[in-house]
Design a protein around this motif. Structure first.
Motif, PDB file in Angstrom:
ATOM      1  N   GLU A 109      -8.117  -2.541  -2.971  1.00 46.95           N
ATOM      2  CA  GLU A 109      -7.655  -1.374  -2.226  1.00 46.95           C
ATOM      3  C   GLU A 109      -6.539  -0.735  -3.041  1.00 46.95           C
ATOM      4  OE1 GLU A 109      -6.690  -2.277   1.806  1.00 46.95           O
ATOM      5  OE2 GLU A 109      -8.566  -3.343   2.202  1.00 46.95           O
ATOM      6  N   LYS A 148       0.794  -1.223   0.000  1.00 44.38           N
ATOM      7  CA  LYS A 148       0.000   0.000   0.000  1.00 44.38           C
ATOM      8  C   LYS A 148       0.829   1.277   0.000  1.00 44.38           C
ATOM      9  CE  LYS A 148      -4.060  -1.996   2.253  1.00 44.38           C
ATOM     10  NZ  LYS A 148      -5.066  -1.840   3.317  1.00 44.38           N
ATOM     11  N   VAL A 196     -11.303   2.086  -2.131  1.00 40.22           N
ATOM     12  CA  VAL A 196     -11.620   0.752  -1.628  1.00 40.22           C
ATOM     13  C   VAL A 196     -12.996   0.393  -2.155  1.00 40.22           C
ATOM     14  CG1 VAL A 196     -11.983  -0.694   0.400  1.00 40.22           C
ATOM     15  CG2 VAL A 196     -10.255   1.119   0.459  1.00 40.22           C
TER      16      VAL A 196
END
Length: 831
Positions: free
Chosen positions: A793, A505, A758
């Motif tokens: 995500e 991420k 998301v």
């Protein structure tokens, strides 16, 4: 075929077969409706199954009387599951007509009428008409033998019953030992067939491992071997404990209740507990969501625990049956406490463990020292849950998503299996550097403890990482580990998600991201342990989750962090020095390929400075050599394989509106999923786009040359004409819908906006996002694409068309555009 007959099911004279069948169908439907109303969490499932069998018995006997009366030489038997007197709402109804050849021929028309009448009454009848001799011959097939084994007379006198029993007697066909071996082999083959990960998420209640078929198999074996039709009778023979028999009976009822309810909510003979029915069935069973678990998770945990108990006890019973046929083997001593019986590890003491739980450690130590052991002996199994009560609490615990393919206890064992692979010393192509890191561990057993405890607190409420760390610390202290070792295990459990989140991420090419992660690590030892735990954890989640891109990502983060720890965290970041170092490393690689410094300098001048900070030298060398003969204004596309099935796509082109969307759409059309995208602006309005992709659909060729040609062709024409292919979402994804979440932040340097998205994953998702960005006239500079089962995500660095961060109005416009495209429940349906 029609005509008057005996009194029908309603008790009045039927004028035709059609009238009789319609009345019978209505009364069966009414009976089924009554049973459906009685179904619930407290219903006596055995009673429901028996009542349905009785209702069908009545209709079939009356149909027989109507069509055949008291025809001599004919007998009717229920066989298969119906023969057991257990009939689920949508199960097939298997029948056997026993008759000699002459009787079969004489009553052929009447039998045809009987079977047709049963179908017209709504009964899905499967039938066979055989003489006793034909039964013997057909029973050579163990499937036929199994069905006949539980034959129950519907219209049959004592002589017919005796004739059928003699026809399938052990003296004629399938002696007990041969039958046992055949059924055991069949059971093992069936388990392998249903061992696929999809069956963990959507298990088959009837035929899957630990399902009802396993219980039936044990019953068939006992019936053939000992002539008993109830497993409780096996207790008296000394092959099954009273508590084991009670457990099997309890789990049979639990599984039967699930299967009965599944037939009701599906409205058809469905045996797989799919996502389509899980929530509906949980509601029928009166389960509700709470703070710790969803109703569906409670129901599925009940199933998995039932299946685990059935498997565990059936494994023991199969061993005992084997000993019955072949005699109990003498134990071959391995040490004073344990020995082998037919390859199974058995305790020497009759009431093991006798003294304390340290004997359990001796059991596992002996097992680990002898890889030839087939498994635990039936009288030695079942100790882990007693040794670790916290582990017993997550037994069978599932999470209602598509990311976790295993229950928590299964996942933990898969993690430990991956760690065992690291310890083997043999390189595994799935993990590029794990075999190099493992030998550096000071105490490998500490990693195993972290793996055992990392998810042990799931389902308790609160942060399972923090709660699990408390459990791990208590366990280590109770077992005399030093404070430093205890602290390391507890820290690993608490931080076990950190490396995965950072790698997937955040931009690990950003030195500041690596610095923050290195500060958390603090030392090389923690980094080594956490890297291996992270690899084992992700790969143990599902066979489909781990891939070459994740391996590369974690390895890059590990190596970058190791370097920063070596250089010292106190050293200030010198961006210019990093860029200069990358240039020199790249120059050495390009020079080794035969290019002179003048050519290299010319190409470096055409490349963005940021590339030397974000890319590895070997990537930069590849790009440099690709662009040597590219003229200003030309587009160059190149694709290469980087690891396993992972491909790297490089596009150098004059910047054009819609370029990013066109590339994404083309990749999607050819079946590739994007895991990382980086878009850099070079001198003179050129772009340097780099994508790391993996085949995501079966039609993706995996051939770099083919993909390169497809991209070059797509980008040579009008970009507006390049569209992603519209594909329906897989069935499973439709059950995990939720509204998209769109959030905005700003990068640390304030130059770009960060878009966090998301939303439910689906085919073509990134292509839709790219179109939304284009519709809002926004530029993409970096993208991190992460998918966790049904959940996407994604993180994007974006600016407006003037390379400025998005203001409030631009953010709201993009949020609205994304929701319109991605949320099917929004005012504008998803496009």
């Amino acid at each position: 075929m029609s005509g008057p007959g005996p009194v029908d099911v309603a008790g009045v004279a039927a004028t035709s077969d059609a009238d009789w069948a319609a009345t019978a169908r209505a009364q069966l439907a009414a009976a089924d409706a009554r049973l459906a109303r009685r179904y619930g969490p407290e219903a006596d499932i055995d009673r429901l199954l028996a009542l349905r069998a009785r209702a069908v018995d009545l209709v079939l006997r009356q149909a027989w009387a109507r069509c055949l009366g008291e025809a001599p030489g004919l007998a009717l038997f229920a066989v298969g599951g119906y023969g057991r007197g257990e009939l689920f709402p949508r199960s097939d109804i298997d029948l056997l007509v026993l008759a000699e050849a002459g009787a079969q021929q004489a009553h052929e028309a009447a039998l045809s009428r009987f079977f047709a009448l049963a179908w017209d009454a709504g009964l899905p009848v499967g039938h066979a008409v055989r003489s006793p001799a034909e039964c013997t011959a057909a029973a050579a097939d163990q499937t036929v033998m199994t069905a006949l084994l539980e034959a129950r007379p519907l219209v049959a006198d004592a002589a017919a019953q005796a004739a059928l029993a003699d026809a399938i007697s052990p003296q004629r066909v399938w002696p007990p030992r041969e039958f046992f071996l055949a059924k055991r082999e069949e059971l093992q083959a069936r388990h392998q067939r249903f061992g696929d990960t999809s069956d963990n998420l959507e298990p088959n209640i009837k035929d899957g491992p630990g399902g009802l078929r396993d219980l039936h198999t044990l019953g068939w074996m006992a019936l053939r071997a000992f002539g008993v039709s109830d497993l409780h009778a096996v207790v008296e023979l000394g092959h099954l404990g009273q508590d084991e028999a009670a457990a099997l009976a309890r789990e049979r009822r639990a599984l039967g209740r699930l299967r009965f309810g599944l037939h009701l909510v599906a409205g058809r003979p469905e045996e797989r507990l799919g996502f389509d029915y899980q929530k509906l069935l949980a509601r029928r069973l009166g389960l509700e969501d709470d703070a710790h678990s969803l109703a569906v998770e409670k129901m599925m945990q009940g199933f998995y625990r039932s299946a685990a108990i059935v498997r565990r006890i059936s494994d023991r019973l199969l061993q005992r049956f084997e000993e019955t046929f072949d005699g109990e083997a003498e134990a071959v001593p391995l040490n004073p406490d344990f020995g082998l019986k037919r390859g199974y590890l058995a305790a020497a003491a009759p009431y093991w463990p006798e003294r304390d739980l340290r004997e359990v450690l001796g059991l596992f130590s002996t097992w680990a020292a002898h890889p030839e052991i087939r498994g635990l002996h039936s009288r030695t199994a079942g100790v882990l849950g007693q040794y670790l009560p916290a582990f017993a609490r997550v037994s069978g615990r599932m999470q209602f998503d598509l990311f976790h393919a295993y229950t928590v206890d299964q996942h933990t064992l898969m993690v430990l299996r991956n760690m065992a692979g690291f310890a083997s010393g043999q390189p595994d192509e799935r993990f590029s550097i794990a075999h190099e890191v493992w030998p550096r561990l000071r105490k490998p057993e500490l990693l195993l403890l972290a793996g055992l405890f990392h998810d042990i607190a799931k389902g308790r409420g609160g942060d399972h990482s923090e709660l699990g760390a408390v459990d791990a610390r208590e366990f280590c202290a109770a077992h005399g580990l030093s404070e430093s070792d205890t602290g390391l295990v507890a820290w690993l459990v608490e931080q076990h998600l950190r490396m995965s989140v950072t790698a997937q991420k955040q931009d690990i090419a950003d030195p500041e991201v690596v610095r923050r992660f290195a500060i958390l690590m603090g030392e090389r030892e923690r980094l080594d342990y956490l890297y291996l735990l992270t690899c084992a954890d992700i790969a143990g989640t599902s066979p489909k989750v781990w891939n070459a891109w994740k391996d590369r990502l974690l390895a890059d983060l590990y190596l970058a962090t190791r370097r920063m720890l070596r250089e010292g965290l106190e050293a200030p970041l010198d961006v210019e020095a990093r860029v200069a170092e990358a240039r020199e490393e790249t120059r050495a690689l390009v020079r080794a390929a035969g290019f002179d410094d003048a050519t290299i300098d010319r190409q470096f001048a055409q490349m963005p400075d940021e590339a030397f900070l974000r890319f590895r030298p070997e990537q930069l060398a590849w790009q440099t050599m690709l662009l040597v003969d590219v003229r200003m204004g030309d587009t160059r596309v190149a694709v290469r394989r980087i690891a396993g099935t992972a491909l790297e796509v490089f596009v150098h082109s004059p910047d054009r509106d819609g370029l990013f969307a066109a590339i994404v759409a083309t990749l999607d059309r050819h079946g590739y999923g994007i895991h990382q995208a980086r878009v850099l602006m070079g001198p003179n309005g050129t772009v340097f786009d780099t994508f790391e992709v993996l085949p995501a659909d079966s039609f993706a060729s995996g051939d770099p040359v083919q993909l390169e040609a497809a991209l070059a062709q797509a980008l040579s024409g009008e970009l507006d004409q390049v569209r992603a292919t519209r594909r329906a979402a897989p069935r499973q994804l439709r059950h995990f819908r939720f509204p998209p979440t769109v959030e905005f932040n700003t990068t640390a340097d304030g130059r770009r906006s960060l878009l966090s998205l998301v939303c439910p994953d689906r085919p073509g998702l990134l292509a839709e996002v790219a179109l939304a960005l284009r519709a809002c006239r926004l530029r993409v500079h970096d993208a991190r694409i992460a998918t966790f089962g049904e959940r996407a995500e994604d993180l994007f660095q974006i600016t407006d068309e003037h390379d400025r961060p998005l203001d409030g109005a631009a953010q709201e416009a993009l949020r609205a555009e994304l929701r319109t495209r991605l949320d099917p429940d929004s005012t504008g349906a998803a496009r």
